[in-house]
Write an enzyme that holds these catalytic residues in place. Structure first.
Site, PDB file in Angstrom:
ATOM      1  N   GLU A   1     -13.507  34.698  57.164  1.00  0.00           N
ATOM      2  CA  GLU A   1     -14.660  33.947  56.647  1.00  0.00           C
ATOM      3  C   GLU A   1     -15.039  34.452  55.251  1.00  0.00           C
ATOM      4  O   GLU A   1     -15.314  33.698  54.344  1.00  0.00           O
ATOM      5  CB  GLU A   1     -15.831  34.115  57.625  1.00  0.00           C
ATOM      6  CG  GLU A   1     -17.087  33.344  57.255  1.00  0.00           C
ATOM      7  CD  GLU A   1     -18.199  33.528  58.287  1.00  0.00           C
ATOM      8  OE1 GLU A   1     -18.030  34.331  59.245  1.00  0.00           O
ATOM      9  OE2 GLU A   1     -19.239  32.861  58.130  1.00  0.00           O
TER      10      GLU A   1
ATOM     11  N   ASP B   1     -26.713  31.523  53.007  1.00  0.00           N
ATOM     12  CA  ASP B   1     -27.859  31.728  53.889  1.00  0.00           C
ATOM     13  C   ASP B   1     -28.720  32.945  53.562  1.00  0.00           C
ATOM     14  O   ASP B   1     -29.935  32.875  53.541  1.00  0.00           O
ATOM     15  CB  ASP B   1     -27.367  31.885  55.340  1.00  0.00           C
ATOM     16  CG  ASP B   1     -26.487  30.730  55.784  1.00  0.00           C
ATOM     17  OD1 ASP B   1     -26.067  29.921  54.938  1.00  0.00           O
ATOM     18  OD2 ASP B   1     -26.211  30.651  56.995  1.00  0.00           O
TER      19      ASP B   1
HETATM   20  C1  GLC Z   1     -22.680  30.124  57.441  1.00  0.00           C
HETATM   21  C2  GLC Z   1     -22.519  29.989  55.936  1.00  0.00           C
HETATM   22  C3  GLC Z   1     -22.478  28.525  55.550  1.00  0.00           C
HETATM   23  C4  GLC Z   1     -21.377  27.831  56.341  1.00  0.00           C
HETATM   24  C5  GLC Z   1     -21.489  28.085  57.844  1.00  0.00           C
HETATM   25  C6  GLC Z   1     -20.269  27.621  58.615  1.00  0.00           C
HETATM   26  O1  GLC Z   1     -23.875  29.625  57.890  1.00  0.00           O
HETATM   27  O2  GLC Z   1     -23.529  30.657  55.264  1.00  0.00           O
HETATM   28  O3  GLC Z   1     -22.284  28.360  54.184  1.00  0.00           O
HETATM   29  O4  GLC Z   1     -21.372  26.477  56.083  1.00  0.00           O
HETATM   30  O5  GLC Z   1     -21.633  29.460  58.088  1.00  0.00           O
HETATM   31  O6  GLC Z   1     -19.122  28.228  58.093  1.00  0.00           O
END
Ligand code: GLC
Length: 424
Positions: A384, A160
């Site tokens: 994460e 992102d």
């Molecule tokens: C964030 C990350 C994305 C992922 C999401 C859920 O938006 O950048 O890659 O899929 O979180 O984990």
């Protein structure tokens, strides 16, 4: 921490994040089904409950649009704790979904599941193959005008907030965005999340695509952001190679897939930035490279692409931190060890880099990445993402994809013998 303890813990995380036929990435911060997170979840489940792994992929494909697009979020049940939710996206789909896609790793991991037990996988694959084919065709028809895969929103890349998008995002007008209330910073320290101006731009792009009623042709002509992404390109290339093999296993014709593979090989070459000595994102509106190295640049091996300079660059980037692969090199002035995609190490990205290196025979480098991924989990748990210098966990805890890749790649072993038949 013993391996057995971590195996059990990883399974427990998958079970806790399991809402029946799909998983959430983590409770609270991400309360819906995310596209590539789910595909990663499948390789975790495949190590102990193969049917559940296929069900995860099946539920993901239930969100597919008539156009073939598979959305980045499926809002199976409304949840006030997330912004922007279904009421903002207004895509008019059942189930409700977002209006953009995410990296198409599903075919790659469908293949992983199929390889565990082809006989058991065949009925699932038969149902899934035409859907995956339709999604990949959608990419070819709507996103490959330059040869490489274009994204219309940074969220599509799955990375992102990467520095890759900074220049292109600077051209996005935010004057009409208005007031809104973020929810992510209620769950996680704001220093680890995208900044306010980034968020304004994300919303501006969302609103302008929404204004076209999510029409891909209009989005292409009107959008203020269209960037060819090496991550998406390498992933789709590999996904097409796997889809081809899956098609052959089902006795399907694969000629169309062959043309996509050829086109993507040519497209991937357009993302080589000679001045940077790396694969790089290319702004299709200005014709300029981002001049930004990211962990997705190192997905080239996953795509079956060999490049000596990339091997040397990976060595250099790994040497800059203690626990690689950082999402952005520590030598860059944009590096930030804790902020989302601007430095931290993401272990699911490591899996894509490592799987590719191993497949291409670069076992030593692959092992090194596997080892540092293992250390991060042993020291800090299933976060994460991680600070690549201190090794501390960041973002959400008890994260689905981190648990899944522990089982499916980092610590993968005895897959068949631990798999039990599902009786329900
Ligand atoms: C964030 C990350 C994305 C992922 C999401 C859920 O938006 O950048 O890659 O899929 O979180 O984990």
């Amino acid at each position: 921490m013993s391996t057995t303890y971590l195996d059990n813990k990883a399974r427990e995380i998958l079970r806790n994040n399991d809402l029946g036929d799909y998983t959430v990435p983590t409770h609270g911060l991400y309360p819906y089904q995310w596209n590539w997170d789910s595909a990663f979840a499948a390789i975790g489940f495949a190590t102990f409950d193969l049917d559940r792994a296929w069900i995860e992929l099946k539920t993901l494909m239930s969100g597919q649009w008539d156009s073939g697009m598979v959305p980045h979020i499926i809002f199976h049940e409304d949840d006030e704790g997330y912004f922007p939710g279904p009421g903002v996206w207004q895509t008019n789909q059942t189930p409700a979904t977002s209006g953009i896609t995410q990296p198409p790793v599903a075919a790659i991991f469908a293949r992983t599941c199929f390889d565990v037990d082809p006989e058991r996988g065949k009925p699932y694959l038969k149902e899934m193959f035409p859907k995956l084919l339709k999604w990949h065709r959608w990419f070819s028809d709507h996103r490959c005008e330059s040869g490489a895969v274009a994204i219309t929103h940074p969220w599509e890349s799955g990375r992102d907030n990467a520095p890759d998008w900074d220049d292109a995002m600077a051209n996005v007008d935010i004057s009409d965005v208005g007031e809104y209330q973020r929810r992510d910073t209620a769950h996680i320290d704001a220093d680890m999340r995208p900044s306010k101006i980034d968020y304004d731009r994300y919303l501006s792009l969302l609103y302008s695509s929404r204004d076209t009623a999510w029409d891909e042709t209009l989005i292409r002509t009107n959008s203020a952001f269209r960037v060819a992404d090496p991550g998406m390109t390498f992933i789709l290339l590999r996904a097409n190679r796997d889809l081809r093999d899956l098609g052959l296993a089902l006795g399907e014709s694969v000629e169309e897939i062959d043309t996509w593979i050829e086109q993507l090989e040519i497209g991937a070459a357009t993302l080589w930035n000679d001045a940077l000595g790396s694969y790089d994102s290319l702004d299709l509106l200005t014709g300029k490279f981002s001049n930004s190295i990211s962990n997705a640049s190192f997905f080239c091996w996953l795509a079956g692409i060999e490049n000596e300079q990339m091997l040397a660059l990976l060595r250099e980037v790994l040497d800059g931190v203690k626990y690689g692969v950082p999402s952005h090199p520590a030598s860059s002035n944009k590096f930030n060890a804790k902020r989302y995609w601007r430095g931290p190490t993401w272990i699911m990205s490591n899996t894509l880099v490592g799987m590719g290196l191993e497949k291409q025979g670069h076992t030593q480098l692959g092992d090194e990445i596997r080892k540092s991924s293992r250390q991060l989990i042993e020291q800090s748990g299933f976060h994460e993402y991680f600070d690549p210098i201190e090794g501390t966990g960041a973002g959400g805890a008890d994260f689905t994809w981190t648990a899944a890749v522990w089982l499916g790649w980092i610590n993968a072993r005895k897959t068949e013998s631990t798999n039990t038949n599902r009786t329900s």
